[in-house]
Design a protein around this motif. Structure first.
Motif, PDB file in Angstrom:
ATOM      1  N   TYR A   1      -6.203   4.595  -0.368  1.00 25.55           N
ATOM      2  CA  TYR A   1      -6.417   3.594   0.469  1.00 25.55           C
ATOM      3  C   TYR A   1      -6.083   2.292  -0.059  1.00 25.55           C
ATOM      4  O   TYR A   1      -6.887   1.866  -1.173  1.00 25.55           O
ATOM      5  CB  TYR A   1      -8.042   3.646   1.056  1.00 25.55           C
ATOM      6  N   VAL A   2      -5.032   1.929   0.187  1.00 27.08           N
ATOM      7  CA  VAL A   2      -4.398   0.667  -0.270  1.00 27.08           C
ATOM      8  C   VAL A   2      -4.866  -0.714   0.385  1.00 27.08           C
ATOM      9  O   VAL A   2      -4.400  -0.516   1.750  1.00 27.08           O
ATOM     10  CB  VAL A   2      -2.828   0.946  -0.543  1.00 27.08           C
TER      11      VAL A   2
ATOM     12  N   VAL B   1       4.601   1.937  -1.901  1.00 27.29           N
ATOM     13  CA  VAL B   1       3.372   2.208  -2.456  1.00 27.29           C
ATOM     14  C   VAL B   1       3.193   3.272  -3.134  1.00 27.29           C
ATOM     15  O   VAL B   1       3.138   4.559  -2.585  1.00 27.29           O
ATOM     16  CB  VAL B   1       2.176   2.221  -0.928  1.00 27.29           C
ATOM     17  N   PRO B   2       3.060   3.223  -4.422  1.00 23.84           N
ATOM     18  CA  PRO B   2       2.820   4.444  -5.357  1.00 23.84           C
ATOM     19  C   PRO B   2       1.564   5.194  -5.208  1.00 23.84           C
ATOM     20  O   PRO B   2       0.586   4.444  -4.658  1.00 23.84           O
ATOM     21  CB  PRO B   2       3.092   3.932  -6.825  1.00 23.84           C
TER      22      PRO B   2
ATOM     23  N   GLU C   1       7.009   5.228   1.166  1.00 30.58           N
ATOM     24  CA  GLU C   1       8.372   4.220   0.870  1.00 30.58           C
ATOM     25  C   GLU C   1       8.340   3.089   1.809  1.00 30.58           C
ATOM     26  O   GLU C   1       7.678   2.999   2.834  1.00 30.58           O
ATOM     27  CB  GLU C   1       9.605   5.197   1.246  1.00 30.58           C
ATOM     28  N   ALA C   2       9.126   2.164   1.137  1.00 31.02           N
ATOM     29  CA  ALA C   2       9.411   0.888   2.010  1.00 31.02           C
ATOM     30  C   ALA C   2       9.716   1.256   3.237  1.00 31.02           C
ATOM     31  O   ALA C   2      10.655   2.089   3.405  1.00 31.02           O
ATOM     32  CB  ALA C   2      10.222  -0.119   1.319  1.00 31.02           C
ATOM     33  N   GLY C   3       9.384   0.763   4.239  1.00 28.76           N
ATOM     34  CA  GLY C   3       9.842   0.986   5.769  1.00 28.76           C
ATOM     35  C   GLY C   3       9.162   2.153   6.168  1.00 28.76           C
ATOM     36  O   GLY C   3       9.337   2.179   7.482  1.00 28.76           O
ATOM     37  N   GLU C   4       8.554   2.929   5.675  1.00 29.21           N
ATOM     38  CA  GLU C   4       7.861   3.815   5.996  1.00 29.21           C
ATOM     39  C   GLU C   4       6.637   3.504   6.910  1.00 29.21           C
ATOM     40  O   GLU C   4       5.937   2.634   6.665  1.00 29.21           O
ATOM     41  CB  GLU C   4       7.360   4.975   5.099  1.00 29.21           C
TER      42      GLU C   4
END
Length: 568
Positions: A513-514, A504-505, A557-560
């Motif tokens: 807030y995504v 998620v940038p 990051e992915a997985g975070e």
């Protein structure tokens, strides 16, 4: 009824000094080109660009402090309700119990009331034998008492016979024939099965489930396990002691609380009146949802959505329709809206030529605009103000931005006006009172006080909090006030932690807030971003929650693992 709002006379010198406690509010608003505040303060707004944007935690704390100052000494009105209408309302009074609950000792289980000392040492191989002297059912009072070597059959909820101090569970005893074991009743030991007075098999006595209630007096009971004093019993006042606090002032009522009130005979309680919240949309392009929009016009979806938020959070929405983007009409509509306890205004909060909300609010009197612009996405053009003692939240016009800003700023203020100290509330799970306020008899109350809230990482403003979870024992009452280091307005059930399916940038310097959808994978919770900008309401429809990206991060990051505010 103005509820939590002060009258117009509130706007005096003392109020002007208190409007921005602990912060230079002029630094949190835009600057005008030569325009001055009505109270003689410095510049407030600039209709081209932003001078300085406030952080989310900073803006929320400043706003709630100002709301608290406006309502100080002016609590919401009180109304009395029956228990059938009190669910979700906030108590305006502490409730103490006029009686002990229960008011007689009773059995927790089906079984046999005994003197505990008569069962000590009993085993299945060497039972303790007692005379079964009778039985007592629910609502009955046993005429005699339990003497040495005696037992009385009882049902769950039955009043314990005098002389007994414990209950043997049904499955831990067997009823013998009338003759009993050799030597008669008492602590004799059994003869082999089939001998004089031999055992009645369990299957025969109760269908395989132990002894049967209703055995004839003068039967003999074989106790197969010992019991301690008080075992399987509820003592007088164990649930609630006479004179003890049942629920404190400021408690939001849940179904279990209604049960507790009924148990002590409180069938009517005083609760804070529900705040009335004016909901207004602005924009020449808007038409009501029931109309068909022509070219260049769109249906207003913010007003019904925000009214639903107010209703969900315990307020009474007062829809005032759409105001045009013209100064006189906007000012007149705002003046009418200030008759409510709080105002939600969507649209016109940015810094364009036709964004007149901030200047209109500032013209209504001090303290006026506290914050104009927040370092958050979506929701940057949020305006936070107090006018004539009434809190006003100017929300962005884009639907997603408006709803996110409502959760971050308007909901905590609404809960504060509803009588919840510090804007805390129980999705209902209400803010738990301090330990000193809940000294009740029984281990259950102590256990309820012992749990701590769910901790969250320190954010950029240095705020940490429990997300409105149970307060640890010994927490002072003032520990949950605005700006005290809690996230007001949220309960533990509002937040979850989930690992991100993809990166998620974000950008340093704003709190993102995504929108995400939640998935369960291998027993864990994962969040997948939902595409779509703040103008696309369907992106929020398909989202399960909003993943928070801290202001100091360039993304996650992915997985975070991320914190996700659930969409309710």
């Amino acid at each position: 009824m103005r509820g939590g709002c002060a009258p117009a006379s509130w706007a005096g010198p003392a109020a002007a000094a208190a409007w921005a406690p602990g912060a230079d509010a002029r630094a949190l608003t835009g600057g005008s080109r030569g325009r001055r505040r009505p109270d003689g303060g410095g510049e407030v707004l600039k209709l081209r660009g932003w001078r300085r944007l406030a952080g989310v935690a900073e803006a929320r704390a400043l706003f709630l402090e100002a709301v608290g100052a406006a309502r100080r000494g002016l609590p919401p009105a009180v109304e009395e309700l029956g228990l059938d209408a009190a669910l979700g309302r906030v108590l305006a009074e502490a409730v103490t119990s006029p009686v002990d609950v229960p008011h007689f000792p009773r059995s927790r289980v089906d079984g046999f009331a005994v003197r505990a000392q008569d069962t000590y040492g009993a085993t299945e191989a060497l039972p303790a034998y007692l005379e079964l002297a009778g039985e007592v059912s629910v609502s009955q009072v046993f005429a005699g008492s339990v003497g040495p070597g005696q037992a009385v059959a009882v049902a769950t909820g039955s009043m314990l016979p005098p002389g007994s101090d414990a209950v043997v569970m049904l499955e831990h005893a067997e009823v013998l024939g009338a003759g009993g074991p050799p030597g008669g009743a008492g602590k004799g030991r059994p003869a082999p099965p089939g001998g004089p007075g031999g055992f009645v098999p369990r299957a025969a006595a109760s269908g395989g489930g132990g002894a049967a209630l209703g055995a004839a007096p003068s039967s003999v009971l074989a106790v197969l396990r010992p019991v301690a004093v008080g075992e399987n019993c509820v003592a007088v006042g164990e649930d609630v002691a006479r004179g003890a606090m049942v629920l404190p002032r400021g408690w939001r009522l849940r179904p279990a609380d209604i049960a507790a009130l009924a148990a002590v005979g409180r069938v009517r309680v005083g609760v804070w009146a529900r705040p009335r919240v004016a909901v207004v949309s602005t924009g020449d392009e808007l038409v009501p949802a029931e109309e068909s929009p022509g070219p260049g016009r769109v249906r207003d979806c913010n007003l019904p959505a925000l009214a639903a938020c107010v209703r969900r959070d315990g307020g009474i929405p007062w829809g005032l329709g759409v105001l045009p983007d013209r100064g006189p009409e906007l000012s007149a509509g705002l003046a009418q809206a200030l008759e409510a306890d709080m105002v939600l205004l969507s649209g016109g909060s940015s810094v364009g030529e036709r964004d007149l909300v901030a200047s209109a609010l500032d013209a209504l009197g001090p303290p006026g605009v506290l914050v104009h612009g927040v370092r958050v996405r979506p929701g940057k053009p949020t305006v936070l103000a107090v006018a004539r003692g009434c809190p006003v939240v100017g929300l962005p016009g884009h639907p997603v931005s408006a709803l996110v800003s409502y959760e971050l700023f308007a909901r905590p203020a609404l809960l504060l006006l509803a009588g919840l100290e510090g804007g805390t509330g129980a999705e209902a799970v209400p803010g738990r009172p301090a330990a000193a306020e809940t000294e009740r008899a029984g281990p259950a109350a102590a256990a309820a006080r012992a749990g701590c809230g769910v901790a969250i990482p320190t954010d950029e403003a240095g705020l940490t909090g429990s997300r409105d979870g149970p307060v640890p024992a010994g927490t002072p009452s003032g520990a949950r006030r605005p700006g005290s280091g809690v996230w007001p307005g949220w309960a533990p059930a509002d937040w979850v932690r989930a690992r991100l399916v993809e990166r998620v940038p974000s950008a340093v310097g704003r709190e993102d807030y995504v929108r995400v959808r939640l998935e369960v994978r291998d027993g864990g919770l994962w969040a997948r971003p939902v595409p779509g900008g703040s103008a696309l309401i369907t992106g929020l429809v398909w989202a399960d929650g909003l993943a928070r990206v801290p202001e100091a991060r360039e993304g996650l990051e992915a997985g975070e693992e991320a914190e996700v505010l659930l969409c309710r």
